[in-house]
Scaffold this active site. Structure first.
Site, PDB file in Angstrom:
ATOM      1  N   GLU A   1    -106.727  -5.821 -62.932  1.00 23.03           N
ATOM      2  CA  GLU A   1    -105.391  -5.597 -62.563  1.00 23.03           C
ATOM      3  C   GLU A   1    -104.647  -5.800 -61.267  1.00 23.03           C
ATOM      4  OE1 GLU A   1    -103.014  -4.971 -65.235  1.00 23.03           O
ATOM      5  OE2 GLU A   1    -104.779  -5.144 -66.659  1.00 23.03           O
TER       6      GLU A   1
ATOM      7  N   SER B   1    -106.242  46.154-109.280  1.00 23.65           N
ATOM      8  CA  SER B   1    -106.810  47.456-109.087  1.00 23.65           C
ATOM      9  C   SER B   1    -106.832  47.660-107.510  1.00 23.65           C
ATOM     10  CB  SER B   1    -108.050  47.697-109.602  1.00 23.65           C
ATOM     11  OG  SER B   1    -107.941  47.881-111.034  1.00 23.65           O
TER      12      SER B   1
END
Length: 831
Positions: free
Chosen positions: A58, A447
């Site tokens: 780059e 229950s």
């Protein structure tokens, strides 16, 4: 021009837009949320080879120019004039300027602004600082920003774990990340990699040998998610939603918050395995529903020898497996050959395996919830060539035929001391359903409601030794015009029975009689103290049988009040939140169930504080702790006490009765009995209490149980209310250790609870429940609950509050005072 430029001073105090991360208490990554994937790095965390590759590709004169490279710019202008526009000329500094402040539009104005910004950035920052902005900011495809995130997305590794070939692929992405990435175009990625490696070679960063080795390496990149270290998707989503409510989505997905939950890897993994294994076990004993699909359906119908034996092509296999979904430990496979007692299967990644008869013999046909077909005698009774199926790889490496369960389940465990959620699993697979049954499923509790009914009874004059008539009830219901006949399950009745045994044996008619004695309104008022919403509690006598609909988290929280001695703790999941700098911005400060903080003798039970149950579970994670500035965190040290909702004596007595549900048994008595939770004895822990729960028609099954330091609730049922848990008959192929008969709490929900607690209790020392002040233990007669001077097996010790100690001794000719409204003979007339 200068006045129109953005202020690059912001680069000196940059806040990276990093995603939200959810962690366990032991700092394992659970999940990550946010559109932009970014893992900010410091210079010393970046491999030198990546820096070399970027400079070579780059900006090879990065450390020499002043933000703009005159040589490169001149070369680009000349090429443009000659009609050979190849782009380029953008230095790393110019790319930083563009990525932070500008767009990618191709105009001269933008380029000029980019140049001026580059000069300013070079004046403000060092070269290394500019390079790190570039490395952390640059977009690299598939929503990854910066090379730290790209390494994770494409290779599932940290950047410093990549080899030269992989680094070169990443270094080639800035030019065109959407088209040069190895996921979309491996060939283009390979060509761009060669360019990067060539420039590194020319610049002297690598040797000829390194160049050749990396250039010839295969392209290995593929899509990876965040490096998840602990599977807990339901927990992650719970935390995610709470953080969204607290901060809003604008901050949550960009500020890099780290959220640390209260769960640990050991308990969460144990909970998930317990739930999954229990669901698979339930599902498979009810029969096999057949393959997902078949590649050769015509062969299965025609029985043509040619069509049955013609090999499946790799394209057919790959296409079928690509369409099939992977769930938890269930993976798709294709049947490619059948023997009498085995099948050969083809799995993804060209893996082949065999399923032996032990992994097939369970698969008798599913008919409906209540019926199964005949056990198979050979492989051809189960599968056919070309069937696409799900299989499970077992611990020994062998494969087993499987299927995606149609039933659902949830398990949640929390600390009764402060409400910290220790584990939570909201279903078989988050991939299958994101509906979290821990918090979102309101199911009838059966229950599991009884301990709270009995708690109300203890506050209204009953003791564990009180006798209540276990006899059928026939009650005319004016509103419906029919007789209401609540029944025990199983439908057996023994007459007068002590309250302790009635709860341990889960006697339905006794729960109804207790509620009738207390009154519906008084009972509902008592139950709301446990955090249950009034609107979820029906104001009729069906409440005693569990017609209330509650979530597993609500049930577990209610049971926590018995485990901790009578305090209502508020469940919470998030322990703390840190910002991207590691500063704590939120710290939970839950109210504690601190027994030493309260003098139980001074408790005024009539002055128990009221709880706003409408708000209590609306945001389970809110522990009354505000979002704090960092400097204020250390000031949050005051211990908050959870509200006392029942007396310590009431909590202790219910805990004792629920301990009998597991450990109580007496076969020498006239009516031999044992508690409904007796299967938990396999844990060999005397400090456990628990309660089964099964609803009408067995649509839901529960088990909730606890030690002094851990409360866990397990639920199983169907999301589709038309289904019931049903029943199974004996499978001759499977031997003695199989579950058969009607499904209910102890058979269907308790196994997951046991498997989880087996692991969870390893790190919890046995700790018996200590009787609080004002409790005495006195020998009573088992039949009557009255005092006795005998010491034989017709007697036992029972706990009483001092004010409720019996005063009458048993005599040979006893007239029993039982809750029946009259004699046993007159019961039918009264109800």
């Amino acid at each position: 021009m200068r006045s129109d430029l953005p202020d690059v001073e912001s680069l000196k105090d940059l806040q990276w837009q990093t995603p939200l991360q959810i962690y366990s208490k032991d700092r394992l990554l659970i999940s990550q949320f946010g559109e932009k994937k970014r893992i900010p790095l410091t210079l010393d965390e970046v491999p030198q080879q990546l820096i070399d590759a970027l400079l070579a590709t780059e900006d090879d004169r990065f450390y020499m120019h002043f933000g703009v490279d005159p040589i490169g710019l001149g070369r680009a202008v000349l090429a443009k004039l000659m009609g050979q526009d190849k782009g380029g000329a953008s230095t790393i500094t110019m790319q930083v300027a563009r990525n932070f402040f500008l767009t990618r539009e191709v105009t001269y104005t933008r380029k000029i602004r980019e140049i001026f910004l580059s000069f300013h950035i070079e004046h403000l920052l060092t070269k290394d600082e500019i390079l790190m902005l570039y490395i952390n900011k640059i977009p690299l495809g598939h929503r990854s920003f910066g090379f730290g995130a790209a390494a994770q997305v494409y290779y599932g590794k940290n950047l410093n774990q990549l080899d030269l070939a992989q680094i070169a692929v990443l270094a080639g992405l800035p030019k065109a990340p959407s088209t040069l990435n190895p996921i979309r175009s491996p060939e283009r990625a390979k060509a761009r990699r060669s360019v990067v490696l060539s420039r590194m070679l020319v610049s002297g960063y690598i040797t000829q040998q390194q160049y050749l080795l990396a250039r010839n390496a295969p392209i290995t990149g593929k899509r990876h998610g965040a490096e998840i270290e602990l599977s807990a998707p339901y927990v992650a989503e719970m935390a995610h939603q709470e953080v969204l409510e607290r901060y809003g989505k604008d901050k949550v997905y960009t500020e890099g918050y780290k959220v640390f939950t209260t769960i640990t890897a050991k308990l969460q993994t144990a909970a998930e395995q317990a739930l999954v294994n229990n669901l698979l076990s339930y599902d498979q004993r009810h029969g096999y529903r057949g393959p997902i699909t078949s590649i050769r359906p015509q062969a299965n119908g025609s029985h043509s020898d040619k069509s049955l034996t013609q090999p499946l092509s790799h394209d057919e296999l790959d296409a079928a497996l690509d369409k099939a979904v992977h769930y938890q430990m269930l993976e798709p496979a294709v049947v490619v050959a059948l023997e009498d007692k085995s099948v050969s299967i083809h799995l993804r990644n060209n893996v082949t395996a065999t399923i032996n008869w032990d992994g097939l013999s369970w698969a008798r046909p599913y008919i409906n919830d209540q019926k199964q077909g005949l056990p198979p005698k050979a492989t051809h009774d189960i599968l056919k060539f070309g069937d696409v199926i799900l299989v499970q790889k077992m611990n020994d490496g062998e494969y087993r035929l499987a299927q995606l369960p149609t039933a659902s389940a949830a398990i949640v465990s929390l600390s009764p001391d402060d409400g910290a959620i220790k584990a939570a699993v909201g279903g078989f697979s988050f991939e299958q359903s994101q509906f979290n049954r821990v918090t979102q499923a309101k199911r009838q509790v059966g229950s599991n409601i009884k301990p709270f009914i009995y708690s109300a009874a203890l506050d209204n004059g009953f003791t564990l030794a009180s006798l209540v008539n276990d006899a059928p009830i026939n009650q005319w219901d004016k509103s419906s015009g029919v007789v209401w006949r609540p029944k025990n399950s199983p439908e057996t009745y023994v007459g007068p029975l002590r309250v302790r045994l009635a709860l341990a044996q889960s006697k339905n008619v006794i729960a109804v009689r207790l509620l009738k004695s207390i009154g519906v309104n008084e009972t509902v008022n008592h139950l709301t103290k446990f955090g249950f919403k009034d609107s979820d509690l029906p104001r009729n006598e069906s409440l005693a049988l569990g017609s209330a609909s509650l979530s597993p988290l609500e049930v577990a929280t209610g049971f926590a009040a018995f485990a901790n001695g009578g305090f209502l703790v508020k469940p919470y999941l998030i322990e703390r939140i840190e910002n991207s700098n590691g500063d704590i911005i939120y710290q939970a400060n839950p109210a504690l169930a601190c027994d030493p903080c309260v003098d139980d003798e001074q408790v005024d039970e009539s002055a128990v504080p009221s709880i706003n149950t409408d708000d209590f579970f609306s945001s389970y994670g809110n522990t009354d702790t505000q979002t704090l500035a960092t400097e204020d965190i250390d000031t949050v040290t005051a211990i908050k006490q959870a509200p006392r909702i029942i007396s310590a004596q009431n909590a202790f007595l219910i805990t004792q009765a629920l301990n009998s549900a597991i450990w109580g048994a007496d076969w020498s008595a006239k009516h031999g009995w044992q508690g409904t939770g007796w299967r938990a004895r396999t844990l060999k822990r005397r400090d456990l209490s628990g309660k089964t729960g099964t609803t009408n028609e067995a649509k839901d099954a529960w088990f909730s149980g606890f030690s002094r330091r851990l409360v866990t609730t397990s639920w199983i049922g169907f999301d589709d209310p038309s289904h019931v848990l049903g029943r199974t008959v004996y499978n001759n192929n499977l031997g003695k250790n199989q579950t058969t008969g009607n499904e209910f709490g102890a058979k269907s929900a308790q196994p997951a609870w046991i498997d989880f607690m087996q692991v969870a209790l390893e790190d919890i020392e046995e700790e018996s429940f200590q009787p609080p002040v004002d409790m005495v233990s006195i020998r009573i007669d088992k039949e009557t609950g009255k005092l006795t001077t005998k010491t034989d097996n017709s007697t036992e010790f029972e706990y009483f509050r001092y004010r409720n100690v019996p005063t009458e001794f048993v005599i040979e000719d006893t007239t029993r005072e039982i809750l029946s409204g009259g004699s046993v003979e007159s019961e039918e007339e009264l109800f």
